[in-house]
Structure formats: C-alpha cells, structure tokens
Design a protein around this motif. Structure first.
Motif, PDB file in Angstrom:
ATOM      1  N   LEU A 100      89.651 -36.786 -11.841  1.00 29.40           N
ATOM      2  CA  LEU A 100      88.562 -35.399 -12.034  1.00 29.40           C
ATOM      3  C   LEU A 100      87.629 -36.075 -13.303  1.00 29.40           C
ATOM      4  CD1 LEU A 100      90.527 -32.142 -11.795  1.00 29.40           C
ATOM      5  CD2 LEU A 100      88.754 -33.234 -10.025  1.00 29.40           C
ATOM      6  N   ARG A 101      86.424 -36.000 -13.246  1.00 24.63           N
ATOM      7  CA  ARG A 101      85.588 -35.803 -14.488  1.00 24.63           C
ATOM      8  C   ARG A 101      85.113 -34.632 -14.876  1.00 24.63           C
ATOM      9  NH1 ARG A 101      79.738 -39.136 -14.858  1.00 24.63           N
ATOM     10  NH2 ARG A 101      79.269 -37.313 -13.684  1.00 24.63           N
ATOM     11  N   LEU A 102      85.363 -34.336 -16.088  1.00 25.16           N
ATOM     12  CA  LEU A 102      84.766 -33.098 -16.664  1.00 25.16           C
ATOM     13  C   LEU A 102      83.426 -33.495 -17.410  1.00 25.16           C
ATOM     14  CD1 LEU A 102      88.313 -31.682 -18.059  1.00 25.16           C
ATOM     15  CD2 LEU A 102      87.512 -31.383 -15.780  1.00 25.16           C
ATOM     16  N   SER A 103      82.837 -32.542 -17.552  1.00 29.45           N
ATOM     17  CA  SER A 103      81.393 -32.613 -18.166  1.00 29.45           C
ATOM     18  C   SER A 103      81.378 -31.312 -19.090  1.00 29.45           C
ATOM     19  CB  SER A 103      80.266 -32.625 -17.227  1.00 29.45           C
ATOM     20  OG  SER A 103      80.199 -33.602 -16.432  1.00 29.45           O
ATOM     21  N   CYS A 104      80.546 -31.665 -20.334  1.00 31.42           N
ATOM     22  CA  CYS A 104      80.292 -30.525 -21.248  1.00 31.42           C
ATOM     23  C   CYS A 104      79.089 -30.687 -21.693  1.00 31.42           C
ATOM     24  CB  CYS A 104      81.385 -30.513 -22.357  1.00 31.42           C
ATOM     25  SG  CYS A 104      80.821 -29.386 -23.695  1.00 31.42           S
ATOM     26  N   VAL A 105      77.989 -29.749 -21.503  1.00 34.67           N
ATOM     27  CA  VAL A 105      76.644 -29.876 -21.866  1.00 34.67           C
ATOM     28  C   VAL A 105      76.444 -29.061 -23.026  1.00 34.67           C
ATOM     29  CG1 VAL A 105      74.253 -29.410 -21.100  1.00 34.67           C
ATOM     30  CG2 VAL A 105      75.668 -29.992 -19.363  1.00 34.67           C
ATOM     31  N   ALA A 106      75.917 -29.578 -24.301  1.00 29.10           N
ATOM     32  CA  ALA A 106      75.843 -28.996 -25.411  1.00 29.10           C
ATOM     33  C   ALA A 106      74.264 -28.535 -25.561  1.00 29.10           C
ATOM     34  CB  ALA A 106      76.112 -29.763 -26.436  1.00 29.10           C
ATOM     35  N   SER A 107      73.968 -27.480 -25.997  1.00 28.14           N
ATOM     36  CA  SER A 107      72.678 -26.815 -26.435  1.00 28.14           C
ATOM     37  C   SER A 107      72.710 -26.069 -27.594  1.00 28.14           C
ATOM     38  CB  SER A 107      72.284 -26.020 -25.074  1.00 28.14           C
ATOM     39  OG  SER A 107      73.023 -25.052 -24.866  1.00 28.14           O
ATOM     40  N   GLY A 108      71.547 -25.561 -28.091  1.00 35.92           N
ATOM     41  CA  GLY A 108      71.365 -25.031 -29.069  1.00 35.92           C
ATOM     42  C   GLY A 108      70.995 -25.968 -30.249  1.00 35.92           C
ATOM     43  N   ASN A 109      71.575 -25.507 -31.226  1.00 30.03           N
ATOM     44  CA  ASN A 109      71.462 -26.537 -32.909  1.00 30.03           C
ATOM     45  C   ASN A 109      72.220 -27.605 -32.675  1.00 30.03           C
ATOM     46  OD1 ASN A 109      70.485 -27.221 -35.025  1.00 30.03           O
ATOM     47  ND2 ASN A 109      71.442 -25.972 -36.281  1.00 30.03           N
ATOM     48  N   THR A 110      71.979 -28.616 -31.846  1.00 25.06           N
ATOM     49  CA  THR A 110      73.026 -29.685 -31.854  1.00 25.06           C
ATOM     50  C   THR A 110      72.966 -30.742 -32.593  1.00 25.06           C
ATOM     51  OG1 THR A 110      71.542 -30.717 -29.874  1.00 25.06           O
ATOM     52  CG2 THR A 110      73.304 -28.907 -29.047  1.00 25.06           C
ATOM     53  N   TYR A 111      71.882 -30.947 -33.475  1.00 27.84           N
ATOM     54  CA  TYR A 111      71.493 -31.745 -34.375  1.00 27.84           C
ATOM     55  C   TYR A 111      72.678 -32.246 -35.303  1.00 27.84           C
ATOM     56  CZ  TYR A 111      69.229 -34.444 -37.969  1.00 27.84           C
ATOM     57  OH  TYR A 111      68.661 -35.514 -38.700  1.00 27.84           O
ATOM     58  N   GLY A 112      73.176 -31.330 -35.756  1.00 27.37           N
ATOM     59  CA  GLY A 112      74.456 -31.653 -36.969  1.00 27.37           C
ATOM     60  C   GLY A 112      75.562 -31.713 -36.376  1.00 27.37           C
ATOM     61  N   ILE A 113      75.912 -31.711 -34.967  1.00 28.65           N
ATOM     62  CA  ILE A 113      77.292 -31.945 -34.298  1.00 28.65           C
ATOM     63  C   ILE A 113      77.689 -33.325 -34.816  1.00 28.65           C
ATOM     64  CG2 ILE A 113      78.686 -32.259 -32.394  1.00 28.65           C
ATOM     65  CD1 ILE A 113      76.686 -30.197 -31.017  1.00 28.65           C
ATOM     66  N   ARG A 114      79.131 -33.278 -35.620  1.00 29.53           N
ATOM     67  CA  ARG A 114      79.718 -34.535 -36.123  1.00 29.53           C
ATOM     68  C   ARG A 114      80.700 -35.139 -35.116  1.00 29.53           C
ATOM     69  NH1 ARG A 114      81.477 -38.649 -37.018  1.00 29.53           N
ATOM     70  NH2 ARG A 114      82.283 -39.521 -38.717  1.00 29.53           N
ATOM     71  N   CYS A 115      81.455 -34.171 -34.185  1.00 30.12           N
ATOM     72  CA  CYS A 115      82.610 -34.446 -33.743  1.00 30.12           C
ATOM     73  C   CYS A 115      82.324 -33.642 -32.322  1.00 30.12           C
ATOM     74  CB  CYS A 115      83.920 -34.417 -34.012  1.00 30.12           C
ATOM     75  SG  CYS A 115      84.062 -34.898 -35.888  1.00 30.12           S
ATOM     76  N   MET A 116      82.754 -34.096 -31.264  1.00 34.68           N
ATOM     77  CA  MET A 116      82.934 -33.340 -30.055  1.00 34.68           C
ATOM     78  C   MET A 116      84.522 -33.816 -29.441  1.00 34.68           C
ATOM     79  SD  MET A 116      79.249 -33.075 -28.211  1.00 34.68           S
ATOM     80  CE  MET A 116      79.780 -31.706 -27.139  1.00 34.68           C
ATOM     81  N   GLY A 117      84.814 -32.904 -28.702  1.00 31.03           N
ATOM     82  CA  GLY A 117      86.355 -33.135 -28.135  1.00 31.03           C
ATOM     83  C   GLY A 117      86.716 -32.154 -27.020  1.00 31.03           C
ATOM     84  N   TRP A 118      87.731 -32.787 -26.273  1.00 33.15           N
ATOM     85  CA  TRP A 118      88.482 -31.878 -25.292  1.00 33.15           C
ATOM     86  C   TRP A 118      89.671 -31.800 -25.819  1.00 33.15           C
ATOM     87  CZ3 TRP A 118      85.770 -30.467 -21.165  1.00 33.15           C
ATOM     88  CH2 TRP A 118      84.684 -31.289 -20.602  1.00 33.15           C
ATOM     89  N   PHE A 119      89.914 -30.363 -25.454  1.00 31.82           N
ATOM     90  CA  PHE A 119      91.417 -29.815 -25.850  1.00 31.82           C
ATOM     91  C   PHE A 119      91.893 -29.166 -24.398  1.00 31.82           C
ATOM     92  CE2 PHE A 119      89.016 -30.273 -29.754  1.00 31.82           C
ATOM     93  CZ  PHE A 119      89.900 -30.465 -30.559  1.00 31.82           C
ATOM     94  N   ARG A 120      92.932 -28.700 -24.379  1.00 27.58           N
ATOM     95  CA  ARG A 120      93.729 -28.095 -23.327  1.00 27.58           C
ATOM     96  C   ARG A 120      94.672 -27.105 -23.669  1.00 27.58           C
ATOM     97  NH1 ARG A 120      96.453 -33.293 -20.417  1.00 27.58           N
ATOM     98  NH2 ARG A 120      98.340 -33.470 -21.847  1.00 27.58           N
ATOM     99  N   GLN A 121      94.880 -26.237 -22.911  1.00 26.75           N
ATOM    100  CA  GLN A 121      95.908 -25.201 -23.098  1.00 26.75           C
ATOM    101  C   GLN A 121      96.573 -24.517 -21.919  1.00 26.75           C
ATOM    102  OE1 GLN A 121      94.372 -21.621 -25.250  1.00 26.75           O
ATOM    103  NE2 GLN A 121      96.516 -21.458 -26.293  1.00 26.75           N
ATOM    104  N   ALA A 122      97.787 -24.638 -21.858  1.00 23.40           N
ATOM    105  CA  ALA A 122      98.377 -24.161 -20.579  1.00 23.40           C
ATOM    106  C   ALA A 122      99.018 -23.059 -21.077  1.00 23.40           C
ATOM    107  CB  ALA A 122      99.735 -25.245 -20.185  1.00 23.40           C
ATOM    108  N   PRO A 123      99.417 -22.045 -20.199  1.00 22.19           N
ATOM    109  CA  PRO A 123     100.162 -20.756 -20.420  1.00 22.19           C
ATOM    110  C   PRO A 123     101.142 -20.747 -21.416  1.00 22.19           C
ATOM    111  CG  PRO A 123      99.344 -20.695 -18.063  1.00 22.19           C
ATOM    112  CD  PRO A 123      99.190 -22.154 -18.646  1.00 22.19           C
ATOM    113  N   GLY A 124     101.264 -20.109 -22.372  1.00 28.71           N
ATOM    114  CA  GLY A 124     102.177 -19.900 -23.349  1.00 28.71           C
ATOM    115  C   GLY A 124     102.308 -21.286 -24.219  1.00 28.71           C
ATOM    116  N   ASN A 125     101.550 -21.896 -24.314  1.00 24.72           N
ATOM    117  CA  ASN A 125     101.368 -23.038 -25.219  1.00 24.72           C
ATOM    118  C   ASN A 125     100.325 -23.085 -25.969  1.00 24.72           C
ATOM    119  OD1 ASN A 125     103.705 -24.257 -23.797  1.00 24.72           O
ATOM    120  ND2 ASN A 125     102.462 -25.643 -22.503  1.00 24.72           N
ATOM    121  N   GLU A 126     100.282 -23.831 -27.037  1.00 24.25           N
ATOM    122  CA  GLU A 126      99.450 -23.934 -28.166  1.00 24.25           C
ATOM    123  C   GLU A 126      98.093 -24.686 -27.655  1.00 24.25           C
ATOM    124  OE1 GLU A 126     100.839 -21.436 -30.709  1.00 24.25           O
ATOM    125  OE2 GLU A 126      98.815 -22.738 -31.425  1.00 24.25           O
ATOM    126  N   ARG A 127      97.146 -24.739 -28.113  1.00 23.98           N
ATOM    127  CA  ARG A 127      95.889 -25.528 -27.808  1.00 23.98           C
ATOM    128  C   ARG A 127      96.060 -26.934 -28.369  1.00 23.98           C
ATOM    129  NH1 ARG A 127      90.125 -22.849 -27.402  1.00 23.98           N
ATOM    130  NH2 ARG A 127      91.520 -21.540 -26.455  1.00 23.98           N
TER     131      ARG A 127
END
Length: 126
Positions: A18-45
C-alpha cells in the motif's frame, strides 16, 4: 496552523503493498519534520518513519526497516509512505504528523509532533 489529510489505507493480504499519502496545507513553511505513526487498539501510538524536511535524516522503526519507505514530493506538498511486504502486525490506524519551526530533531516519538491528520486504516490479513 497546519492541516494534514491522509489517504491510501485499505485492506490487503499479507505480503501485499500500500502507499499512504499525506497532503499538508495551511502554514507549511515552518514544518521541520514530518512522519508516520500508527496505533492499534489498546496500544500506544508508535513511530513508523520520520523525515527531516531539511534532508538531514530519515528514521525508521526497526520493525519496518527494509519494507517501508518514507518520501516527500515538495512540489505537491505531500508525504508518502510506501509499504511493501505487509504483515498482519502492521495493521493499525496510520497517522501523518508534522512539527513546527522550533523542532531540532525528528524522532520516532509522537509527543514531538503537534499537528496530526485524521488517520487512515490499514488492515493486513493472513
């Protein structure tokens, strides 16, 4: 403010991709990092992969190294997560996240990230 919208989740068989996509909008100029996180039921992110917009670092969780690839299309202001050789333990809600301009690192740690998307579900069956 930054808005993040994920897409690309779904249900696949083990070994699929699978390929996941994330489109950023708004005040994106100052973004330093982007990332992907996941969370299964009952687990920490948990952090899956992070990307420094300055191009200095990419981090992957040990569990996904060699299978997942994080990338960014600057022209489209879009972050991607290419997932291959998917396993049932990859099943989770996947979230895109970003930091603001004050960030000095891009750790695989959810508290460092202030902006979050709504999530996209990934389900891998055996």
């Amino acid at each position: 403010q930054v808005q993040l919208v994920e897409s690309g989740g779904g249900s696949v068989q083990a070994g699929g991709s699978l390929r996941l996509s994330c489109v950023a909008s708004g005040n994106t100029y100052g973004i330093r990092c982007m990332g992907w996180f996941r969370q299964a039921p009952g687990n920490e992110r948990e952090g899956v992969a992070t990307f420094s917009t300055g191009g200095h670092s990419i981090y992957y969780a040990d569990s996904v190294k060699g299978r997942f690839t994080i990338s960014q299309d600057n022209a489209k202001n879009t972050l991607y997560l290419q997932m291959t050789s998917l396993k049932p333990e990859d099943s989770a809600m996947y979230y895109c996240a970003s930091t603001g301009p004050a960030a000095v690192d891009c750790p695989l740690s959810a508290p460092y990230y202030g902006y979050w998307g709504q999530g996209t579900q990934v389900t891998v069956s055996s």
